[in-house]
Enzyme design. Structure first.
Site, mmCIF file in Angstrom:
data_model
loop_
_atom_site.group_PDB
_atom_site.id
_atom_site.type_symbol
_atom_site.label_atom_id
_atom_site.label_comp_id
_atom_site.label_asym_id
_atom_site.label_seq_id
_atom_site.Cartn_x
_atom_site.Cartn_y
_atom_site.Cartn_z
ATOM 1 C CE LYS A 292 24.559 39.750 38.241
ATOM 2 N NZ LYS A 292 25.441 40.382 37.264
ATOM 3 C CD GLU B 92 35.889 37.874 40.940
ATOM 4 O OE1 GLU B 92 35.235 38.464 41.824
ATOM 5 O OE2 GLU B 92 36.927 37.262 41.157
ATOM 6 C CB ALA C 144 38.567 37.448 25.551
HETATM 7 C C1 FAD Z 1 37.512 46.687 36.903
HETATM 8 C C2 FAD Z 1 36.920 45.656 35.993
HETATM 9 C C3 FAD Z 1 35.887 44.843 36.444
HETATM 10 C C4 FAD Z 1 35.291 43.912 35.584
HETATM 11 N N1 FAD Z 1 34.227 43.167 36.010
HETATM 12 C C5 FAD Z 1 33.556 42.398 35.126
HETATM 13 C C6 FAD Z 1 32.402 41.664 35.501
HETATM 14 O O1 FAD Z 1 31.989 41.647 36.653
HETATM 15 N N2 FAD Z 1 31.765 40.950 34.542
HETATM 16 C C7 FAD Z 1 32.200 40.902 33.254
HETATM 17 O O2 FAD Z 1 31.552 40.292 32.413
HETATM 18 N N3 FAD Z 1 33.328 41.531 32.897
HETATM 19 C C8 FAD Z 1 34.003 42.274 33.781
HETATM 20 N N4 FAD Z 1 35.149 42.915 33.405
HETATM 21 C C9 FAD Z 1 35.703 42.659 32.075
HETATM 22 C C10 FAD Z 1 36.441 41.313 32.095
HETATM 23 O O3 FAD Z 1 37.455 41.327 33.072
HETATM 24 C C11 FAD Z 1 37.049 41.030 30.725
HETATM 25 O O4 FAD Z 1 36.079 41.178 29.730
HETATM 26 C C12 FAD Z 1 37.563 39.616 30.642
HETATM 27 O O5 FAD Z 1 38.415 39.337 31.714
HETATM 28 C C13 FAD Z 1 38.267 39.399 29.348
HETATM 29 O O6 FAD Z 1 39.530 39.964 29.331
HETATM 30 P P1 FAD Z 1 40.455 39.627 28.099
HETATM 31 O O7 FAD Z 1 40.627 38.147 28.020
HETATM 32 O O8 FAD Z 1 39.969 40.357 26.923
HETATM 33 O O9 FAD Z 1 41.850 40.299 28.506
HETATM 34 P P2 FAD Z 1 42.961 39.858 29.577
HETATM 35 O O10 FAD Z 1 42.404 39.158 30.741
HETATM 36 O O11 FAD Z 1 43.764 41.090 29.845
HETATM 37 O O12 FAD Z 1 43.866 38.809 28.811
HETATM 38 C C14 FAD Z 1 44.825 39.230 27.874
HETATM 39 C C15 FAD Z 1 45.687 38.048 27.456
HETATM 40 O O13 FAD Z 1 46.529 38.482 26.405
HETATM 41 C C16 FAD Z 1 47.831 38.049 26.665
HETATM 42 N N5 FAD Z 1 48.776 38.980 26.067
HETATM 43 C C17 FAD Z 1 48.759 40.328 26.105
HETATM 44 N N6 FAD Z 1 49.826 40.827 25.464
HETATM 45 C C18 FAD Z 1 50.521 39.759 24.996
HETATM 46 C C19 FAD Z 1 51.729 39.606 24.284
HETATM 47 N N7 FAD Z 1 52.484 40.653 23.903
HETATM 48 N N8 FAD Z 1 52.159 38.358 24.001
HETATM 49 C C20 FAD Z 1 51.443 37.266 24.372
HETATM 50 N N9 FAD Z 1 50.293 37.350 25.054
HETATM 51 C C21 FAD Z 1 49.851 38.584 25.374
HETATM 52 C C22 FAD Z 1 47.956 38.000 28.169
HETATM 53 O O14 FAD Z 1 48.985 37.139 28.574
HETATM 54 C C23 FAD Z 1 46.563 37.494 28.552
HETATM 55 O O15 FAD Z 1 46.590 36.086 28.489
HETATM 56 C C24 FAD Z 1 35.777 43.801 34.263
HETATM 57 C C25 FAD Z 1 36.846 44.583 33.832
HETATM 58 C C26 FAD Z 1 37.426 45.516 34.685
HETATM 59 C C27 FAD Z 1 38.566 46.351 34.196
#
Ligand code: FAD
Length: 516
Positions: free
Chosen positions: A83, A54, A17
């Site tokens: 895909k 993924e 994200a």
């Molecule tokens: C089981 C599972 C399967 C999935 N499969 C899919 C899929 O096939 N297709 C799809 O579209 N989506 C899928 N998703 C969703 C997808 O993984 C997420 O939407 C995507 O990875 C985005 O995650 P994010 O960046 O919001 O959070 P995260 O990847 O958790 O990143 C969070 C970031 O915040 C930072 N952070 C957190 N706390 C702090 C702090 N206190 N200080 C500084 N930095 C901090 C971390 O270091 C990290 O860089 C899946 C999710 C799950 C749980």
């Protein structure tokens, strides 16, 4: 006007994200000397990313194109495969399989899906399966792939495609893109959030090592922690687990197996379902389940027992609660990604939701006055899209005929949102699809799932009777033959990748992580 412009954006989190937000903002806002805007991404090496995610949906291609990414280079650098949709096994009933393909059932006829014409004939006599009119499905059955071509609707372009990719490599790819365009990356763990006393807006985040990072606009991409939106802004989380009870996952990579399928496989299990996502360097696998109906050990065993190749790591466990923040934009904090909400990955919608949130933020981009209407529109649109996708996912469980486990009996009996009950009823009565949100799944997707899960309409669209029956039969037969002929001439998926987008081997010594 100018002195109210946003001068500094702080993106909290460097997962998918965070970098998906940083890249287009850098492209749009970078390099304007008369109105400079600093963009900073703060990521914590201690906390890391969720490490999964993924499989994607076709609009990811437009996101990549808008950034000007080279298609083949992107596929190579992220170990991606193509895909065409998702194969569903044992959903609906044990031993049954069907395909949710990207694209329509052949070109439309008089602005109506060919499926509706097929339905009319199928209701009065024998017809080949409707999936024969889905080019993506016919391609997937034969492991073939080539991109659609031409602008005139035809058998050779009535399909679409997305990607499977390594989530960590994709984030790194976007990070390089964003940093080349001036985005700064700060490594550090945020331990405190400083609010402006006068209005409660975020003034700065404070890192463990004492650094303070201030900004005008804060994009919360901190994942399930929801550091700013849930923590500092206290936006409540609406829990939808009474409709989508799965709350856990185990994920594990295994060795690549041949052939390299151009689709995701989703296999229903006794207390959830399992994904299989083929990448060039490995296969991603995961078991999503409800911990009220099985144990973590049993879930891991089910996953490991059904891998196609040798496991490359131990399963990694994740917990989640399905739902949505009441407000994803509060004051000067906009939540994008897992911090704003979560819908299980059954239809690979999370990355799509990230893309759409970033797109809406760009549309509703504020100045430092942060006029409340912008946030209200962002929140309205986000809620509508989440609700529509939520309904689509609940449908997969609700329409089951399985009664072989407590989990499936629970799903068949559970109450569902009124919006979904309405959609199911309209299809059951008339074969018509109700689209409640244009940013969510389109008609062919709803048809694939409703029909694939076993729901049979009692009647059909009277407009399709305006076409003479024998002319209709001839048209559908020719269309089916055209699709079969077109697909037979397409290259094999593995060969297509080898020829156009074969990834380089990863540097030796790179640890095999779950997905990052
Ligand atoms: C089981 C599972 C399967 C999935 N499969 C899919 C899929 O096939 N297709 C799809 O579209 N989506 C899928 N998703 C969703 C997808 O993984 C997420 O939407 C995507 O990875 C985005 O995650 P994010 O960046 O919001 O959070 P995260 O990847 O958790 O990143 C969070 C970031 O915040 C930072 N952070 C957190 N706390 C702090 C702090 N206190 N200080 C500084 N930095 C901090 C971390 O270091 C990290 O860089 C899946 C999710 C799950 C749980």
């Amino acid at each position: 006007m100018d002195d109210k412009a946003i001068r500094k954006i702080v993106i909290v989190g460097g997962g998918t994200a965070g970098w998906m937000a940083a890249a287009p903002l850098a492209q749009l806002l970078g390099g304007h000397a008369h109105r400079p805007c600093e963009i900073v991404v703060v990521e914590s090496p201690e906390i890391g990313t969720v490490g999964v995610g993924e499989a994607t949906l076709p609009p990811i291609r437009y996101y990549n194109q808008t950034l000007g990414l080279d298609g083949a280079d992107f596929v190579k650098k992220t170990q991606a495969t193509f895909k065409l949709g998702i194969e569903f096994k044992d959903w609906g009933r044990l031993g049954h399989r069907f395909f949710h393909g990207f694209g329509d059932f052949g070109p439309q006829v008089h602005n109506r899906s060919s499926f509706l014409y097929w339905l009319r004939l199928a209701q009065t006599g024998e017809m080949p399966p409707y999936e024969d009119w889905s080019t993506a499905t016919v391609m997937a059955r034969q492991n073939r792939f080539t991109p659609p071509s031409g602008d005139v609707p035809s058998a050779s372009n009535a399909y679409s495609f997305a990607f499977h990719f390594d989530a960590g490599l994709y984030a790194a790819y976007l990070r390089d893109y964003a940093m080349q365009r001036g985005v700064q990356r700060i490594e550090g763990t945020i331990v405190d959030v400083e609010l402006r006393p006068e209005d409660g807006f975020v003034a700065a985040v404070k890192l463990r090592d004492g650094r303070r990072v201030d900004g005008d606009l804060f994009i919360d991409c901190s994942g399930f922690r929801a550091l700013l939106i849930g923590g500092a802004m206290k936006s409540a989380y609406e829990d939808w687990s009474h409709w989508l009870p799965c709350n856990s996952a185990q994920a594990v990579p295994c060795a690549r197996v041949e052939p390299l399928a151009p689709y995701t496989v989703s296999t229903a299990r006794a207390a959830g379902w399992q994904w299989r996502i083929p990448l060039q360097h490995r296969t991603g696998n995961g078991h999503v389940y409800c911990s009220h109906f099985t144990t973590d050990d049993e879930a891991a065993r089910v996953l490991l027992d059904s891998l196609d190749g040798e496991a490359l790591d131990a399963p990694r466990q994740l917990r989640f609660t399905t739902g949505l923040r009441r407000e994803s934009w509060v004051k000067n904090v906009v939540a994008v990604g897992l911090s704003s909400g979560f819908l299980e990955p059954l239809e690979s919608t999370s990355i799509q939701l990230i893309m759409d949130a970033v797109g809406t933020l760009v549309q509703m981009f504020p100045d430092r006055d942060f006029r409340p209407g912008l946030a209200a529109e962002f929140n309205r649109k986000t809620a509508k899209q989440y609700e529509s996708i939520r309904d689509f996912i609940i449908l997969h469980y609700k329409l089951t005929e399985r009664s072989d486990s407590e989990f499936w009996r629970h799903c068949a009996a559970m109450p569902i949102p009124d919006t979904l009950a309405h959609q199911i009823e309209v299809f059951r009565e008339s074969g018509r699809i109700v689209i409640l949100d244009r940013d969510s799944f389109a008609e062919p997707s709803w048809i694939s799932m409703m029909f694939g899960l076993g729901l049979r309409p009692r009647a059909h669209d009277p407009f399709v009777e305006l076409v003479d029956e024998s002319a209709l039969r001839t048209h559908l037969t020719r269309l089916r033959e055209a699709i079969a002929g077109t697909v037979a001439a397409m290259p094999d998926h593995t060969r297509y990748i080898e020829r156009h987008a074969k990834a380089d081997p990863l540097p030796s010594g790179r640890p095999v992580a779950v997905a990052a």
